[in-house]
Design a protein around this motif. Structure first.
Motif, PDB file in Angstrom:
ATOM      1  N   SER A 119     -25.112 -21.219  34.663  1.00 60.13           N
ATOM      2  CA  SER A 119     -26.326 -20.061  34.509  1.00 60.13           C
ATOM      3  C   SER A 119     -26.871 -20.664  33.301  1.00 60.13           C
ATOM      4  O   SER A 119     -26.985 -20.614  32.215  1.00 60.13           O
ATOM      5  CB  SER A 119     -25.516 -18.341  34.494  1.00 60.13           C
ATOM      6  OG  SER A 119     -26.554 -17.768  33.820  1.00 60.13           O
ATOM      7  N   GLY A 120     -28.411 -20.330  33.442  1.00 58.80           N
ATOM      8  CA  GLY A 120     -28.976 -20.352  31.752  1.00 58.80           C
ATOM      9  C   GLY A 120     -29.839 -19.373  31.628  1.00 58.80           C
ATOM     10  O   GLY A 120     -30.478 -18.553  30.881  1.00 58.80           O
ATOM     11  N   GLU A 121     -29.398 -18.015  32.787  1.00 59.77           N
ATOM     12  CA  GLU A 121     -30.080 -17.065  32.059  1.00 59.77           C
ATOM     13  C   GLU A 121     -29.246 -15.342  31.754  1.00 59.77           C
ATOM     14  O   GLU A 121     -29.044 -15.190  31.269  1.00 59.77           O
ATOM     15  CB  GLU A 121     -31.169 -16.173  33.628  1.00 59.77           C
ATOM     16  CG  GLU A 121     -32.451 -16.991  34.228  1.00 59.77           C
ATOM     17  CD  GLU A 121     -32.823 -16.575  35.298  1.00 59.77           C
ATOM     18  OE1 GLU A 121     -32.253 -15.290  36.149  1.00 59.77           O
ATOM     19  OE2 GLU A 121     -33.962 -16.622  35.352  1.00 59.77           O
ATOM     20  N   GLY A 147     -28.456 -25.454  30.809  1.00 61.51           N
ATOM     21  CA  GLY A 147     -29.363 -25.631  31.092  1.00 61.51           C
ATOM     22  C   GLY A 147     -30.129 -26.794  31.115  1.00 61.51           C
ATOM     23  O   GLY A 147     -31.445 -26.712  31.419  1.00 61.51           O
ATOM     24  N   SER A 148     -28.963 -27.684  30.409  1.00 61.60           N
ATOM     25  CA  SER A 148     -29.606 -28.864  30.220  1.00 61.60           C
ATOM     26  C   SER A 148     -29.328 -29.508  31.439  1.00 61.60           C
ATOM     27  O   SER A 148     -28.556 -29.904  31.982  1.00 61.60           O
ATOM     28  CB  SER A 148     -29.405 -29.748  28.350  1.00 61.60           C
ATOM     29  OG  SER A 148     -29.187 -31.295  28.751  1.00 61.60           O
ATOM     30  N   VAL A 149     -29.844 -30.239  32.146  1.00 61.31           N
ATOM     31  CA  VAL A 149     -30.021 -31.144  33.068  1.00 61.31           C
ATOM     32  C   VAL A 149     -28.766 -32.557  33.136  1.00 61.31           C
ATOM     33  O   VAL A 149     -27.939 -32.847  33.858  1.00 61.31           O
ATOM     34  CB  VAL A 149     -30.853 -31.734  33.848  1.00 61.31           C
ATOM     35  CG1 VAL A 149     -30.944 -32.620  35.180  1.00 61.31           C
ATOM     36  CG2 VAL A 149     -32.514 -30.829  34.985  1.00 61.31           C
ATOM     37  N   PRO A 150     -28.543 -33.145  32.301  1.00 53.96           N
ATOM     38  CA  PRO A 150     -28.114 -33.896  31.836  1.00 53.96           C
ATOM     39  C   PRO A 150     -26.582 -33.892  31.315  1.00 53.96           C
ATOM     40  O   PRO A 150     -25.607 -34.291  31.575  1.00 53.96           O
ATOM     41  CB  PRO A 150     -28.399 -35.053  30.862  1.00 53.96           C
ATOM     42  CG  PRO A 150     -30.060 -34.871  30.919  1.00 53.96           C
ATOM     43  CD  PRO A 150     -30.202 -33.890  30.934  1.00 53.96           C
ATOM     44  N   ASP A 167     -28.906 -21.642  38.450  1.00 51.63           N
ATOM     45  CA  ASP A 167     -29.068 -19.984  37.956  1.00 51.63           C
ATOM     46  C   ASP A 167     -30.074 -19.812  36.915  1.00 51.63           C
ATOM     47  O   ASP A 167     -29.512 -19.972  35.590  1.00 51.63           O
ATOM     48  CB  ASP A 167     -28.542 -19.107  38.352  1.00 51.63           C
ATOM     49  CG  ASP A 167     -29.385 -17.507  37.984  1.00 51.63           C
ATOM     50  OD1 ASP A 167     -29.906 -17.162  37.994  1.00 51.63           O
ATOM     51  OD2 ASP A 167     -28.330 -16.841  39.366  1.00 51.63           O
ATOM     52  N   SER A 168     -31.049 -20.372  36.572  1.00 52.20           N
ATOM     53  CA  SER A 168     -32.212 -20.472  37.917  1.00 52.20           C
ATOM     54  C   SER A 168     -33.022 -21.964  37.128  1.00 52.20           C
ATOM     55  O   SER A 168     -32.600 -22.243  36.192  1.00 52.20           O
ATOM     56  CB  SER A 168     -33.016 -19.712  37.129  1.00 52.20           C
ATOM     57  OG  SER A 168     -34.252 -19.386  36.566  1.00 52.20           O
ATOM     58  N   VAL A 169     -34.129 -21.882  38.825  1.00 52.66           N
ATOM     59  CA  VAL A 169     -34.516 -24.088  37.846  1.00 52.66           C
ATOM     60  C   VAL A 169     -34.934 -23.412  36.578  1.00 52.66           C
ATOM     61  O   VAL A 169     -35.744 -24.272  36.147  1.00 52.66           O
ATOM     62  CB  VAL A 169     -35.110 -24.131  39.327  1.00 52.66           C
ATOM     63  CG1 VAL A 169     -36.081 -23.186  39.863  1.00 52.66           C
ATOM     64  CG2 VAL A 169     -35.674 -25.254  39.377  1.00 52.66           C
ATOM     65  N   GLN A 170     -36.047 -22.125  36.559  1.00 55.89           N
ATOM     66  CA  GLN A 170     -36.683 -22.011  35.560  1.00 55.89           C
ATOM     67  C   GLN A 170     -36.302 -21.749  34.658  1.00 55.89           C
ATOM     68  O   GLN A 170     -36.544 -22.261  33.303  1.00 55.89           O
ATOM     69  CB  GLN A 170     -37.261 -20.675  35.563  1.00 55.89           C
ATOM     70  CG  GLN A 170     -38.766 -20.627  36.592  1.00 55.89           C
ATOM     71  CD  GLN A 170     -38.343 -20.334  38.143  1.00 55.89           C
ATOM     72  OE1 GLN A 170     -36.999 -20.263  38.486  1.00 55.89           O
ATOM     73  NE2 GLN A 170     -39.289 -20.039  39.400  1.00 55.89           N
ATOM     74  N   THR A 171     -35.001 -22.094  34.074  1.00 52.39           N
ATOM     75  CA  THR A 171     -34.435 -22.224  32.967  1.00 52.39           C
ATOM     76  C   THR A 171     -33.978 -23.524  32.688  1.00 52.39           C
ATOM     77  O   THR A 171     -32.643 -23.738  31.637  1.00 52.39           O
ATOM     78  CB  THR A 171     -33.341 -21.285  32.746  1.00 52.39           C
ATOM     79  OG1 THR A 171     -31.759 -21.522  33.686  1.00 52.39           O
ATOM     80  CG2 THR A 171     -34.017 -20.098  32.923  1.00 52.39           C
ATOM     81  N   LEU A 172     -33.750 -24.718  33.479  1.00 54.02           N
ATOM     82  CA  LEU A 172     -33.436 -26.090  33.621  1.00 54.02           C
ATOM     83  C   LEU A 172     -34.528 -26.873  32.291  1.00 54.02           C
ATOM     84  O   LEU A 172     -35.859 -26.672  32.658  1.00 54.02           O
ATOM     85  CB  LEU A 172     -33.623 -26.021  34.838  1.00 54.02           C
ATOM     86  CG  LEU A 172     -32.603 -26.740  36.066  1.00 54.02           C
ATOM     87  CD1 LEU A 172     -32.200 -27.251  37.184  1.00 54.02           C
ATOM     88  CD2 LEU A 172     -31.249 -26.499  34.961  1.00 54.02           C
ATOM     89  N   ALA A 173     -34.692 -27.845  32.039  1.00 52.39           N
ATOM     90  CA  ALA A 173     -34.694 -28.561  31.286  1.00 52.39           C
ATOM     91  C   ALA A 173     -33.934 -29.705  31.259  1.00 52.39           C
ATOM     92  O   ALA A 173     -33.244 -30.470  31.434  1.00 52.39           O
ATOM     93  CB  ALA A 173     -34.911 -27.927  29.791  1.00 52.39           C
ATOM     94  N   MET A 207     -29.927 -23.400  44.336  1.00 54.34           N
ATOM     95  CA  MET A 207     -30.805 -22.895  42.710  1.00 54.34           C
ATOM     96  C   MET A 207     -31.647 -21.687  43.006  1.00 54.34           C
ATOM     97  O   MET A 207     -31.884 -21.388  44.434  1.00 54.34           O
ATOM     98  CB  MET A 207     -32.025 -23.868  42.618  1.00 54.34           C
ATOM     99  CG  MET A 207     -31.629 -25.626  42.483  1.00 54.34           C
ATOM    100  SD  MET A 207     -33.101 -27.006  42.421  1.00 54.34           S
ATOM    101  CE  MET A 207     -34.296 -26.468  44.013  1.00 54.34           C
ATOM    102  N   VAL A 208     -31.731 -20.737  42.271  1.00 58.78           N
ATOM    103  CA  VAL A 208     -32.796 -19.878  42.470  1.00 58.78           C
ATOM    104  C   VAL A 208     -34.064 -19.793  42.136  1.00 58.78           C
ATOM    105  O   VAL A 208     -34.372 -20.635  40.769  1.00 58.78           O
ATOM    106  CB  VAL A 208     -31.578 -18.620  41.350  1.00 58.78           C
ATOM    107  CG1 VAL A 208     -32.808 -17.611  41.473  1.00 58.78           C
ATOM    108  CG2 VAL A 208     -30.646 -18.148  41.658  1.00 58.78           C
ATOM    109  N   GLY A 209     -35.443 -19.334  42.692  1.00 55.98           N
ATOM    110  CA  GLY A 209     -35.968 -19.543  41.788  1.00 55.98           C
ATOM    111  C   GLY A 209     -36.892 -18.308  41.919  1.00 55.98           C
ATOM    112  O   GLY A 209     -36.700 -17.672  42.650  1.00 55.98           O
ATOM    113  N   HIS A 210     -38.016 -18.101  40.789  1.00 57.15           N
ATOM    114  CA  HIS A 210     -37.925 -16.374  40.492  1.00 57.15           C
ATOM    115  C   HIS A 210     -39.618 -16.603  41.879  1.00 57.15           C
ATOM    116  O   HIS A 210     -40.440 -17.588  42.124  1.00 57.15           O
ATOM    117  CB  HIS A 210     -38.754 -16.614  39.177  1.00 57.15           C
ATOM    118  CG  HIS A 210     -37.096 -16.180  38.196  1.00 57.15           C
ATOM    119  ND1 HIS A 210     -36.304 -14.681  38.930  1.00 57.15           N
ATOM    120  CD2 HIS A 210     -37.173 -16.612  37.887  1.00 57.15           C
ATOM    121  CE1 HIS A 210     -35.958 -15.406  37.784  1.00 57.15           C
ATOM    122  NE2 HIS A 210     -35.380 -15.969  36.858  1.00 57.15           N
ATOM    123  N   VAL A 211     -39.950 -15.131  41.848  1.00 59.01           N
ATOM    124  CA  VAL A 211     -41.084 -14.539  42.224  1.00 59.01           C
ATOM    125  C   VAL A 211     -41.863 -14.593  41.556  1.00 59.01           C
ATOM    126  O   VAL A 211     -41.959 -13.460  41.200  1.00 59.01           O
ATOM    127  CB  VAL A 211     -41.148 -14.482  43.854  1.00 59.01           C
ATOM    128  CG1 VAL A 211     -40.374 -15.589  44.908  1.00 59.01           C
ATOM    129  CG2 VAL A 211     -40.701 -12.928  43.920  1.00 59.01           C
TER     130      VAL A 211
END
Ligand code: TYD
Ligand code: MG
Length: 482
Positions: A119-121, A147-150, A167-173, A207-211
């Motif tokens: 969870s990044g949110e 939020g960090s992929v590695p 949750d969500s792909v927008q908070t991944l880095a 993955m969650v993606g915002h619209v």
């Protein structure tokens, strides 16, 4: 992710250009170009370099769907989530994406399969509180506020989960990509990385993606090409009803519809959606018609309402909720020219009840009848459904799956169906009445007969065998009350 070179990329469609411009050359969006690294987008997501083989000699590669345990979702997915697949769940903020996925995670964890929720949110504590409320507390459910992929992949190595929820792909880095989380470059790079990892490890990822406000998935369209399945979660935030459907699905048909209700203890399945849609319907009110729609393969009865009221404005209002505004304008014009009703000085409001969005042309006839019913101040009999497409000439055209629509209407206690003259109806148990044009259908509904006790039921049901083919000429019909 090879080439890393600064370039500009459109936030709406993903088109890359070496130079900044005010307008995207790909989709024409203004001010959408943002600076970001030129990561390779898409590319092969399966192993390449193998020899071509006859299709009959290939094995299926073990892509058998595994049920999530949330029945409505499993139906939309055609069985469940496929190991090694990546699913993107899109929806507006507050619609219930996190709730649904936590319920899925809890259900899978209850089978003692490890699940990782990244969870990044929300903080881990917030996720716990929500899990408690949803009855999803289980030792096999792991939560990381990550939020960090590695680091996320390190958790995956450690836990070997069957399912990963992001949750969500927008908070991944990805620290290797030099742009902020949520930027187009980051979102695509992270998604591509997750897809590769999911395939390599046979891991199911959701993955969650915002619209955005107009309903498109935020971030580049390429995201939709990279993943295996795109689910769209819809509904009106102010209503309890939630609809989920697959917009893209590599493992089965798209279009199946799942229906949920948002309750205090999370999302609850609604197996009898038509019944719920019609629960609050009032009989005998002008401007209300029930239309049997088909969503994917599932028939759904929805009430369409219209209100035609005298306008105090120079340019009267036209308001469409859940129905297409262009279609409403067209039907008003057809009613004016082919049936003789005038809406020139009237405000017109049309809506589909329950927060559903009706896009099918099959709902034309129902909406047109609702408009005529409100304009004439007479109710359409409450046990009538109508389905058909209306042409510019006022003619009615048949629509697909009419028997299935009518069977659903019969199941819910409707008695009459008004359909185009050419419609194939099968044996649904409904009394079928046919009309070749809109004026004929308006007459069939009893909207132009005399009122008895305030209800237009005299001459209903029609004694002429329901033919209704002899339409009254437009000039003989009353103008609207407006
Ligand atoms: P949420 O899953 O956080 O939405 P998203 O992740 O799509 O932004 O759900 C948000 C709404 O759902 C919130 O307004 C409260 C409501 N809700 C319930 O009504 N019942 C519940 O059990 C839960 C968890 C949420
Ligand atoms: Mg959320």
């Amino acid at each position: 992710m090879a080439r890393v070179r600064t370039t500009y990329r459109c936030g709406a469609c993903g088109t890359a250009t070496p130079k900044w411009a005010g307008r995207c050359s790909g989709c024409g969006a203004w001010g959408a170009l943002v600076e970001g690294p030129d990561t390779v987008l898409g590319g092969p997501t399966v192993a390449s370099g193998e020899a071509a083989m006859p299709v009959t000699e290939l094995d299926e590669g073990g892509s058998v769907a595994r049920a999530t345990g949330i029945a409505e979702l499993d139906r939309v997915l055609g069985g469940g989530l496929v190991p090694g697949s990546v699913t993107l769940l899109g929806g507006e903020p507050g619609i219930g994406k996190s709730t649904l996925l936590l319920q899925v995670a809890g259900s899978v964890a209850a089978r003692r399969e490890p699940v990782l929720v990244a969870s990044g949110e929300e903080s881990a504590g917030q996720v716990r509180r929500r899990a408690e409320r949803l009855g999803a507390l289980h030792p096999c459910l792991w939560v990381a506020a990550e939020g960090s992929v590695p680091r996320l992949l390190a958790h995956v190595d450690e836990l070997q989960p069957a399912l990963v929820v992001v949750d969500s792909v927008q908070t991944l880095a990805d620290p290797e990509v030099a742009s902020a989380a949520g930027s187009v470059g980051q979102v695509t790079a992270c998604a591509a990385r997750l897809v590769a990892e999911a395939k390599a490890r046979g891991l199911a990822v959701v993955m969650v993606g915002h619209v955005t406000k107009d309903g498109a998935l935020a971030g580049p369209r390429v995201l939709e090409h990279v993943v295996d399945t795109v689910l769209s979660f819809e509904g009106d935030r102010h209503h309890a009803l939630r609809l989920i459907r697959a917009v893209k699905h590599r493992f089965g048909p798209t279009g199946a519809l799942g229906v949920f209700e948002m309750a205090d203890e999370g999302l609850r399945a609604v197996p009898d959606a038509s019944g719920l849609f019609l629960a609050d319907r009032q009989a005998g009110v002008p401007g209300s018609v029930v239309v049997p729609t088909i969503d994917g393969s599932r028939p759904l009865l929805v009430e369409v309402q219209a209100l035609v009221a005298p306008s105090a404005l120079g340019t009267p209002r036209r308001s469409a909720q859940g129905v297409d505004g262009g279609r409403l304008a067209l039907l008003l014009a057809v009613l004016e020219r082919r049936v003789g009703l005038s809406f020139a000085t009237a405000d017109v409001f049309a809506s589909a009840v329950g927060g559903v969005r009706l896009v099918e042309p099959a709902t034309d006839l129902g909406l047109a009848l609702a408009l005529a019913s409100s304009a004439l101040g007479r109710p359409v009999p409450h046990d009538v459904v109508a389905c058909g497409e209306v042409g510019l000439g006022g003619e009615l055209r048949q629509v697909v799956h009419t028997p299935r629509r009518l069977t659903e209407a019969a199941r819910l206690g409707f008695r009459w169906a008004i359909v185009p003259g050419t419609a194939v109806t099968g044996s649904s148990g409904l009394e079928v009445m046919r009309a070749d044009d809109l004026a004929g259908a308006v007459r069939l509904c009893g909207l132009l007969g005399p009122l008895v006790d305030g209800v237009a039921h005299d001459g209903w049901p029609p004694t002429d065998g329901g033919e209704g083919r002899a339409a009254t000429p437009g000039w003989a019909l009353p103008r609207s009350a407006a």
